[in-house]
Design a protein around this motif. Structure first.
Motif, mmCIF file in Angstrom:
data_model
loop_
_atom_site.group_PDB
_atom_site.id
_atom_site.type_symbol
_atom_site.label_atom_id
_atom_site.label_comp_id
_atom_site.label_asym_id
_atom_site.label_seq_id
_atom_site.Cartn_x
_atom_site.Cartn_y
_atom_site.Cartn_z
ATOM 1 N N MET A 1 6.746 -2.850 -3.595
ATOM 2 C CA MET A 1 5.588 -3.674 -3.197
ATOM 3 C C MET A 1 5.960 -4.536 -1.997
ATOM 4 N N ILE A 2 5.152 -4.503 -0.969
ATOM 5 C CA ILE A 2 5.463 -5.318 0.207
ATOM 6 C C ILE A 2 5.030 -6.750 -0.052
ATOM 7 N N ARG B 1 7.590 -2.832 8.022
ATOM 8 C CA ARG B 1 7.877 -3.082 6.606
ATOM 9 C C ARG B 1 7.292 -1.915 5.831
ATOM 10 N N ARG B 2 8.033 -1.485 4.825
ATOM 11 C CA ARG B 2 7.636 -0.252 4.167
ATOM 12 C C ARG B 2 7.712 -0.409 2.660
ATOM 13 N N ASP B 3 6.693 0.061 2.014
ATOM 14 C CA ASP B 3 6.687 0.034 0.561
ATOM 15 C C ASP B 3 7.216 1.378 0.069
#
Lengths: 370, 453
Positions: A1-2, A34-36
């Motif tokens: 989860m970001i 940013r990566r989930d």
């Protein structure tokens, strides 16, 4: 989860800080991805979009809907997704491969290909040095082997015998031994071995941080107070990063020095080194761009240097809070003071057209990548 | 080395030298005593010197002409009666002033120039002021009393004075008399070309113009004409003049505005005319596009400010400048850039190398991309002067050709070569028509490739 919110300028962890992406579109300069991991959803933190204080956080779809991006950036994003890029090491590799195709201009393409080739060679050298280290364990003097010529049939025979001997001594299946050495050299090539003739890329970058902070402090002497504060803060973060990375590298070196023990208890040690190398890559992520910009500024006027210090403040790779037991409360309060003083002129991003002169400057920086 | 041909040979040979060597030659040439011949050499290499901006030694002669330097035109472009000066005036003017000004002042100025920091404008100003004031007085007296039309004896030398030379000398005398004002403004405003005027700049200009207007409107005209030559958008300065309250009648104010504006616009019109006529002399599409862009910026600012006059001559001048710039851009710069772009990327003649067919070098690709960038600049220019459709047609033809070339002959079997060629074409199309068009081409050329989102 970001995580949805960054606390002030300092991120809580690496995932929240994101990976710096070497885009060439001026509005996306050093945007952080940013990566989930679960949903593979990507979003980008854009520090240089509005020219004002604060960040924009946008998914790629919204970026494409609101900003004209270069062809290079479109293909780069496509490759990032295709390769499941989730750390700075993979990001660098994908960036170099896209640049090598020529999408960031011919000069950047030549440089990217050179880097890819030299990194391949450096990894081979690291493998070779590790093998030599192993031979010492089998009491086979490497000099003797080299003197005979490593490619001769006799030498190969002795080499195989020696490695078999080492495998028996370490109680490791012989086939696994070479696979482990390969995996280890691939992992530590970005740092290099302590006794390698040349240091690895991340080690060089870590050393450059000291030069960076020295230069910036030298410039700030004669600058107005508000800019001097920003410069001092940037130099301070560079020093702090250097201290942390030096410590991390020492840990890796201790592991690789005790090669026998490591090969023996492979899983445990390998995971430990992998963790440390990843930490290093995250810690130094984004610094190569900043160092290159500041190196260029060395030949410029004082006014231009002031602009470089102020304009690049938002790109400063401040380590996230979970890495910062070392940072003091005082430093954090300095940050809030300098943040208030930081005012940037708006950039001309609103016209909707790409400013190819600026794109070319970004491509030029790619051509100077190390 | 004495004959004119020798000097011309120096100029031609120097043009082939690298930047650093060229600057060395300039340094040597400048030490030569024969100023006329030196100018001959420098005129030929001036376009490159303008780009290199070498720090030039400051001589008494150069210091003297500092307040008027913005008004100089190359000999072939000079037109009389619009307040501009020909570079040819330098020699006779200097001969006259050297004969009129007391030698001790010239000597003192020369000695000071050797000791001061010539990059410090304050020191240069302090050194030049006595020279400018004395030269202005002596030159005006000379023109009022001694100088007739024809050959004229000044000290031991003879000078030929025509109607036009006399007018130019008068202009120089008037500007030198305003050297304090001109140089003060130069000290405070940004470097040439001045991009925009801040409120502080406008306040300073207003104070000076009001003071001059109290003396005579002629002084205002002279002062503004010099400054207009320094502006990137001269219309901004004309607007300041129009908005000011001057200590003169409104008819005089309007007359002054019109006189200054039409003189400056006329100079621009002639510049555009010359540009159109130069079509075969343009060697470099990049500087050609740059020149056109600067000219259009200036023209647009005139149009905004002088358009309100509803004066027929002004409207005609603006139209003719638009036409000339348009012809120059479409027929000369675009044609040249197009030709260079494809010539640079054309596969080299000769046998293929061991590694495959020969490909353009990094330098050649960069040159082609520069041509594409200059075409992009041309598109900006043509958009501003209402020739968008004509330019789009030309760009579409170039893009279609690039797309066609994305598949080189004989490269079917060589996939990496084909991919490199395609990306080279895609980048050029990106520069010319934008990333969407480039992406469309790339997606169309690579069947089965997932289009980027």
């Amino acid at each position: 989860m970001i995580p949805q919110k960054m606390t002030g300028r300092v991120a809580n962890n690496w995932i929240e800080r994101g990976i710096a992406v070497f885009f060439t579109t001026p509005a996306l300069t050093q945007a952080r991805m940013r990566r989930d991991d679960a949903s593979k959803r990507c979003e980008f933190v854009l520090p240089s979009l509005s020219g004002g204080k604060g960040y924009y956080v946008m998914p790629w779809k919204s970026i494409m809907a609101s900003i004209t991006t270069t062809l290079h950036d479109r293909v780069l994003f496509e490759q990032i997704q295709k390769n499941d890029v989730d750390d700075p090491i993979k990001m660098r590799h994908v960036t170099l491969e896209v640049a090598a195709k020529g999408l960031a201009g011919p000069r950047a393409a030549r440089k990217a290909q050179e880097i890819l080739d030299s990194e391949k060679h450096y990894q081979l050298l690291t493998t070779f040095l590790l093998v030599l280290q192993l031979l010492k364990l089998a009491d086979l003097p490497p000099n003797e082997l080299i003197a005979q010529g490593i490619a001769t049939a006799n030498a190969q025979k002795r080499l195989k015998a020696a490695l078999k001997d080492v495998a028996v001594r370490l109680n490791v299946p012989q086939d696994d031994l070479y696979v482990r050495i390969e995996a280890l050299s691939l992992l530590i090539a970005p740092i290099g071995l302590p006794h390698a003739p040349e240091p690895g890329r991340l080690r060089l970058l870590s050393d450059d941080l000291l030069q960076f902070s020295g230069n910036v402090r030298g410039w700030t002497h004669r600058m107005p107070e508000e800019i001097a504060h920003l410069g001092e803060f940037e130099a301070g973060i560079a020093d702090l990063t250097n201290r942390i990375t030096t410590k991390t590298m020492q840990k890796v070196f201790q592991q690789t020095e005790a090669l026998a023990a490591m090969l023996n208890a492979w899983e445990k040690h390998f995971n430990l080194i992998r963790h440390e190398v990843r930490q290093l890559a995250w810690m130094l992520d984004g610094w190569d761009y900043l160092i290159s910009v500041f190196q260029d500024a060395a030949g410029k006027t004082e006014r231009e240097r002031e602009a470089v210090i102020a304009d690049n403040f938002s790109l400063l790779p401040i380590p996230p809070k979970d890495q910062l037991e070392i940072i003091s409360d005082q430093q954090m309060s300095t940050l809030s003071v300098v943040q208030k003083r930081w005012v940037r002129a708006n950039e001309d991003w609103r016209s909707g057209l790409l400013d190819y002169e600026q794109v070319q400057r970004n491509e030029g920086r790619k051509a100077e990548m190390r | 080395m004495s004959s004119l041909d020798d000097w011309r040979n120096v100029a031609t040979a120097s043009l082939g030298l690298p930047d650093k060597r060229l600057l060395d030659v300039v340094k040597l040439v400048e030490q030569a005593p024969d100023r006329g011949r030196v100018c001959e050499v420098l005129d030929r290499i001036r376009p490159r010197l303008v780009r290199l901006r070498p720090p030039r030694a400051l001589t008494v002669q150069r210091l003297l002409f500092r307040p008027v330097e913005d008004l100089f035109d190359p000999v072939e472009r000079y037109r009389a009666k619009i307040g501009r000066l020909s570079r040819q005036i330098v020699q006779p003017c200097w001969t006259i002033i050297r004969a009129l000004v007391a030698p001790p002042l010239l000597r003192r100025t020369d000695e000071r120039l050797r000791t001061i920091d010539i990059l410090d404008p304050n020191e240069v100003f302090a050194t030049g002021l006595p020279l400018w004031q004395t030269a202005a007085e002596q030159l005006s007296t000379f023109l009022a009393t001694d100088a007739g039309i024809g050959r004229c004896q000044v000290g031991t030398e003879q000078v030929t004075i025509t109607e036009d030379v006399r007018q130019q000398l008068l202009n120089i005398a008037e500007i030198l008399a305003l050297a304090t004002e001109v140089e003060t403004v130069k000290l405070h405003l940004s470097e040439r070309p001045i991009g925009s005027l801040s409120q502080v700049d406008i306040d300073l200009l207003s104070t000076i113009i009001s003071r001059l207007a109290a003396d005579s409107t002629r002084k205002v005209q002279t002062f503004v004409l010099v400054l207009l030559a320094r502006m990137a958008r001269p219309g901004d300065l004309l607007q300041v003049l129009a908005d000011m309250a001057l200590p003169c009648s409104s008819a005089e104010h309007a007359g002054l505005f019109k006189a200054v504006g039409s003189n400056a616009l006329a100079a621009l019109t002639y510049e555009a005319q010359d540009l159109r006529q130069q079509r075969n002399k343009v060697t470099d599409p990049i500087s050609g596009a740059e020149t056109a862009e600067h000219l259009v910026t200036r023209l647009m600012s005139f149009e905004r400010t002088l358009g309100g006059l509803r004066d027929r001559t002004v409207t005609e001048q603006i139209h003719s400048a638009r036409r000339d710039i348009g012809t120059f851009v479409l027929d000369t710069v675009v044609a040249k850039a197009n030709q260079e772009l494809f010539q640079t990327l054309a596969p080299p003649q000769g046998p293929a190398t061991r590694t495959g067919p020969a490909e353009p070098t990094v330098e050649q690709v960069e040159k082609a991309e520069k041509c594409a960038l200059s075409l992009r600049r041309c598109a900006r220019v043509t958009e501003a002067i209402g020739l968008r459709r004509e330019m789009e047609q030309r760009l579409a033809i170039i893009c279609a050709e690039l797309e066609r070339q994305a598949h080189p002959a004989g490269a079917e079997a060589d996939e990496p070569l084909q991919s490199r060629q395609m990306i080279r074409s895609a980048r050029l199309i990106e520069l010319l028509a934008g990333p969407d068009e480039a992406q469309r081409m790339l997606t169309a050329q690579l069947p089965g490739r997932n289009p980027a989102p």
